[in-house]
Design a protein around this motif. Sequence first.
Motif, PDB file in Angstrom:
ATOM      1  N   MET A   1       0.968  -1.295   0.008  1.00 27.91           N
ATOM      2  CA  MET A   1      -0.006  -0.044   0.031  1.00 27.91           C
ATOM      3  C   MET A   1       0.793   1.217  -0.164  1.00 27.91           C
ATOM      4  O   MET A   1       0.342   2.278  -0.478  1.00 27.91           O
ATOM      5  CB  MET A   1      -0.905   0.184   1.381  1.00 27.91           C
ATOM      6  CG  MET A   1      -2.025  -1.127   0.962  1.00 27.91           C
ATOM      7  SD  MET A   1      -3.174  -0.525  -0.069  1.00 27.91           S
ATOM      8  CE  MET A   1      -4.189  -1.974  -0.227  1.00 27.91           C
ATOM      9  N   LYS A   4       0.925   3.065  -3.161  1.00 26.58           N
ATOM     10  CA  LYS A   4      -0.349   3.550  -3.794  1.00 26.58           C
ATOM     11  C   LYS A   4      -0.274   5.170  -3.826  1.00 26.58           C
ATOM     12  O   LYS A   4      -0.073   5.851  -2.760  1.00 26.58           O
ATOM     13  CB  LYS A   4      -1.527   3.066  -3.136  1.00 26.58           C
ATOM     14  CG  LYS A   4      -1.668   1.384  -3.305  1.00 26.58           C
ATOM     15  CD  LYS A   4      -2.326   1.274  -4.447  1.00 26.58           C
ATOM     16  CE  LYS A   4      -2.706  -0.308  -4.605  1.00 26.58           C
ATOM     17  NZ  LYS A   4      -3.196  -0.563  -5.874  1.00 26.58           N
ATOM     18  N   LEU A   9      -5.796   5.072  -2.268  1.00 26.58           N
ATOM     19  CA  LEU A   9      -6.040   4.548  -0.925  1.00 26.58           C
ATOM     20  C   LEU A   9      -7.501   5.217  -0.639  1.00 26.58           C
ATOM     21  O   LEU A   9      -8.394   4.567   0.014  1.00 26.58           O
ATOM     22  CB  LEU A   9      -5.213   5.228   0.125  1.00 26.58           C
ATOM     23  CG  LEU A   9      -3.518   4.710  -0.123  1.00 26.58           C
ATOM     24  CD1 LEU A   9      -2.683   5.408   0.907  1.00 26.58           C
ATOM     25  CD2 LEU A   9      -3.791   3.324   0.265  1.00 26.58           C
ATOM     26  N   ILE A  12     -10.123   3.304  -2.295  1.00 32.37           N
ATOM     27  CA  ILE A  12     -10.273   1.850  -1.704  1.00 32.37           C
ATOM     28  C   ILE A  12     -11.065   1.898  -0.415  1.00 32.37           C
ATOM     29  O   ILE A  12     -12.071   1.191   0.056  1.00 32.37           O
ATOM     30  CB  ILE A  12      -8.750   1.133  -1.247  1.00 32.37           C
ATOM     31  CG1 ILE A  12      -8.076   0.720  -2.636  1.00 32.37           C
ATOM     32  CG2 ILE A  12      -8.974   0.021  -0.429  1.00 32.37           C
ATOM     33  CD1 ILE A  12      -6.638   0.319  -2.385  1.00 32.37           C
ATOM     34  N   ALA A  28      -5.182  -0.122   3.853  1.00 25.45           N
ATOM     35  CA  ALA A  28      -5.382   1.362   3.108  1.00 25.45           C
ATOM     36  C   ALA A  28      -5.573   2.101   4.230  1.00 25.45           C
ATOM     37  O   ALA A  28      -4.901   3.296   4.129  1.00 25.45           O
ATOM     38  CB  ALA A  28      -6.449   1.299   2.193  1.00 25.45           C
ATOM     39  N   GLU A  31      -2.229   2.886   6.170  1.00 24.78           N
ATOM     40  CA  GLU A  31      -1.272   3.674   5.287  1.00 24.78           C
ATOM     41  C   GLU A  31      -1.811   5.285   5.080  1.00 24.78           C
ATOM     42  O   GLU A  31      -0.698   6.123   5.307  1.00 24.78           O
ATOM     43  CB  GLU A  31      -1.165   3.063   3.576  1.00 24.78           C
ATOM     44  CG  GLU A  31      -0.248   3.978   2.820  1.00 24.78           C
ATOM     45  CD  GLU A  31       1.089   3.795   3.408  1.00 24.78           C
ATOM     46  OE1 GLU A  31       1.694   4.956   3.143  1.00 24.78           O
ATOM     47  OE2 GLU A  31       1.641   3.062   4.186  1.00 24.78           O
TER      48      GLU A  31
END
Length: 124
Positions: A1, A4, A9, A12, A28, A31
């Motif tokens: 992640m 990304k 994020l 998601i 996600a 992160e």
Amino acid sequence: MKTKLDEDLVRIIYIEKEDYHPEAISAAETELSVRQLNESHIQQLIDTLEDAKLIKNTKVNEPLTWKVRVWVFIFPFLFNFFLAFIYKADGYDKKTREVWKWTLYGVCFYCILILLMFITYSFS
């Protein structure tokens, strides 16, 4: 992640949550919290992504116009393959299906017309 983008994020976590496993959503969220984004930036990303999703859904379900239907019906072999390909590439799924449907109607119409002409000339 970690690789990304912020936008991915947020997508998601908030937009496509039902498409991901709980573990992916949790990763996600973790992160995103590590990146310490402010709420206004996250809300801006959410708004942008929701608008994009709405536009995509609108394009997917947009019907073919009557002018194009008539054109495709009358000229079922000219450019219909290219037209369907262009619509599909641009995300117009319903338009693509309708191009093929009206092309088939046009082909059937001309086949029936030729058959009727053949029958008419056979009995003359």
